[in-house]
Motif scaffolding. Sequence first.
Motif, PDB file in Angstrom:
ATOM      1  N   VAL A 123       0.804  -1.226   0.000  1.00 28.52           N
ATOM      2  CA  VAL A 123       0.000   0.000   0.000  1.00 28.52           C
ATOM      3  C   VAL A 123       0.836   1.275   0.000  1.00 28.52           C
ATOM      4  N   ALA A 124       2.124   1.182   0.316  1.00 30.51           N
ATOM      5  CA  ALA A 124       2.911   2.406   0.516  1.00 30.51           C
ATOM      6  C   ALA A 124       3.451   2.983  -0.782  1.00 30.51           C
ATOM      7  N   GLY A 125       3.620   2.206  -1.808  1.00 29.19           N
ATOM      8  CA  GLY A 125       4.224   2.759  -3.013  1.00 29.19           C
ATOM      9  C   GLY A 125       4.316   1.732  -4.123  1.00 29.19           C
ATOM     10  N   PRO A 126       4.928   2.114  -5.232  1.00 27.43           N
ATOM     11  CA  PRO A 126       5.077   1.186  -6.377  1.00 27.43           C
ATOM     12  C   PRO A 126       6.230   0.215  -6.156  1.00 27.43           C
ATOM     13  N   PHE A 127       6.042  -0.720  -5.214  1.00 30.17           N
ATOM     14  CA  PHE A 127       7.121  -1.649  -4.844  1.00 30.17           C
ATOM     15  C   PHE A 127       6.743  -3.094  -5.166  1.00 30.17           C
ATOM     16  N   GLN A 128       5.874  -3.300  -6.139  1.00 29.17           N
ATOM     17  CA  GLN A 128       5.369  -4.644  -6.400  1.00 29.17           C
ATOM     18  C   GLN A 128       6.470  -5.566  -6.914  1.00 29.17           C
ATOM     19  N   THR A 129       7.384  -5.054  -7.714  1.00 28.97           N
ATOM     20  CA  THR A 129       8.455  -5.906  -8.250  1.00 28.97           C
ATOM     21  C   THR A 129       9.332  -6.445  -7.133  1.00 28.97           C
ATOM     22  N   PHE A 130       9.725  -5.575  -6.206  1.00 28.90           N
ATOM     23  CA  PHE A 130      10.545  -6.033  -5.078  1.00 28.90           C
ATOM     24  C   PHE A 130       9.768  -7.024  -4.223  1.00 28.90           C
ATOM     25  N   LEU A 131       8.472  -6.750  -4.008  1.00 23.69           N
ATOM     26  CA  LEU A 131       7.643  -7.663  -3.213  1.00 23.69           C
ATOM     27  C   LEU A 131       7.516  -9.010  -3.904  1.00 23.69           C
ATOM     28  N   ASN A 132       7.411  -9.014  -5.222  1.00 21.25           N
ATOM     29  CA  ASN A 132       7.337 -10.284  -5.956  1.00 21.25           C
ATOM     30  C   ASN A 132       8.612 -11.098  -5.767  1.00 21.25           C
ATOM     31  N   TYR A 133       9.764 -10.433  -5.792  1.00 17.43           N
ATOM     32  CA  TYR A 133      11.023 -11.147  -5.544  1.00 17.43           C
ATOM     33  C   TYR A 133      11.059 -11.700  -4.123  1.00 17.43           C
ATOM     34  N   LEU A 134      10.571 -10.929  -3.155  1.00 15.95           N
ATOM     35  CA  LEU A 134      10.541 -11.407  -1.767  1.00 15.95           C
ATOM     36  C   LEU A 134       9.690 -12.667  -1.638  1.00 15.95           C
ATOM     37  N   GLU A 135       8.554 -12.673  -2.305  1.00 11.10           N
ATOM     38  CA  GLU A 135       7.637 -13.798  -2.171  1.00 11.10           C
ATOM     39  C   GLU A 135       8.098 -15.006  -2.985  1.00 11.10           C
ATOM     40  N   SER A 136       8.649 -14.763  -4.179  1.00 13.43           N
ATOM     41  CA  SER A 136       9.090 -15.895  -5.009  1.00 13.43           C
ATOM     42  C   SER A 136      10.293 -16.613  -4.400  1.00 13.43           C
ATOM     43  N   THR A 137      11.153 -15.885  -3.724  1.00 13.30           N
ATOM     44  CA  THR A 137      12.312 -16.496  -3.062  1.00 13.30           C
ATOM     45  C   THR A 137      12.009 -16.931  -1.630  1.00 13.30           C
TER      46      THR A 137
END
Length: 267
Positions: A59-73
Amino acid sequence: MQFPRTFLIISSGLLLCSSFTYGQKASPPAPVAMTPTPTPAPAPAPAPEYVNITYFLSVAGPFQTFLNYLESTKLIDTFQNQANNTEVGITIFVPKDSSFKGLKKPSLSNLTNDQLESLILFHALPKYYALADFNELSTKSPVSTLAGGQYTLNFTDDSGTVHLDSGWSRTKVSSAVHSTDPVAIYQVDKVLLPEAIFGSDIPPMPAPVPAPVISPAADAPSADSKEGSASSKSLPSSSSSTRLVGLSLSTWSHLVLAISGGLVLLF
């Protein structure tokens, strides 16, 4: 004789009863045992509030790519554990989605799974740091990241602006997304590329775009022009022809005059 004896026995009994009753009245009452009031047990301390890093990044910003890496790894579990189950907390540096889109060389798709995990862990420090702490932290560089080992960052504080140097890329903290102990999340302008993976040569600045080259065909003469040029070279110009004709007439004039003069002398 029997009556006085009976009277005496009765009187003696009455006297004993009155003495006993008086003794009971005269004796002080026994103290009443006091029951101690139990001390209430202290109320248990409230459990610390669970910090949901996934929620902040969503919700805080356009950080979906980093979040996707966090979840995929599955490193999101490592970050959450560091935030909620340790006393030191965590500090996370999050690149925007546009930072990943602008990352053309090197490409993260060429990394192994271990290298990708190290790169994501490289974006976190195993301790909570407020913005005011980076001034002191700059004197302790290099600082170990959550990736451990040789994955370190150098910090400089330039009048309140925090700069990060990974040895291969340089960036700065552009805003504070969340900064409440035990979790600090800061936005950075670029993806942090560790020297341990990409080497020590920082890529040069991109070269300026060269000016468009005009095709030589645009200025080249056509085949007809070439043939015309060749013909013009092989044929004499009109002025040259005129000069040749004038020269021939002058020569004949001189010849005629010479013959006429000779005939006059003979006659």
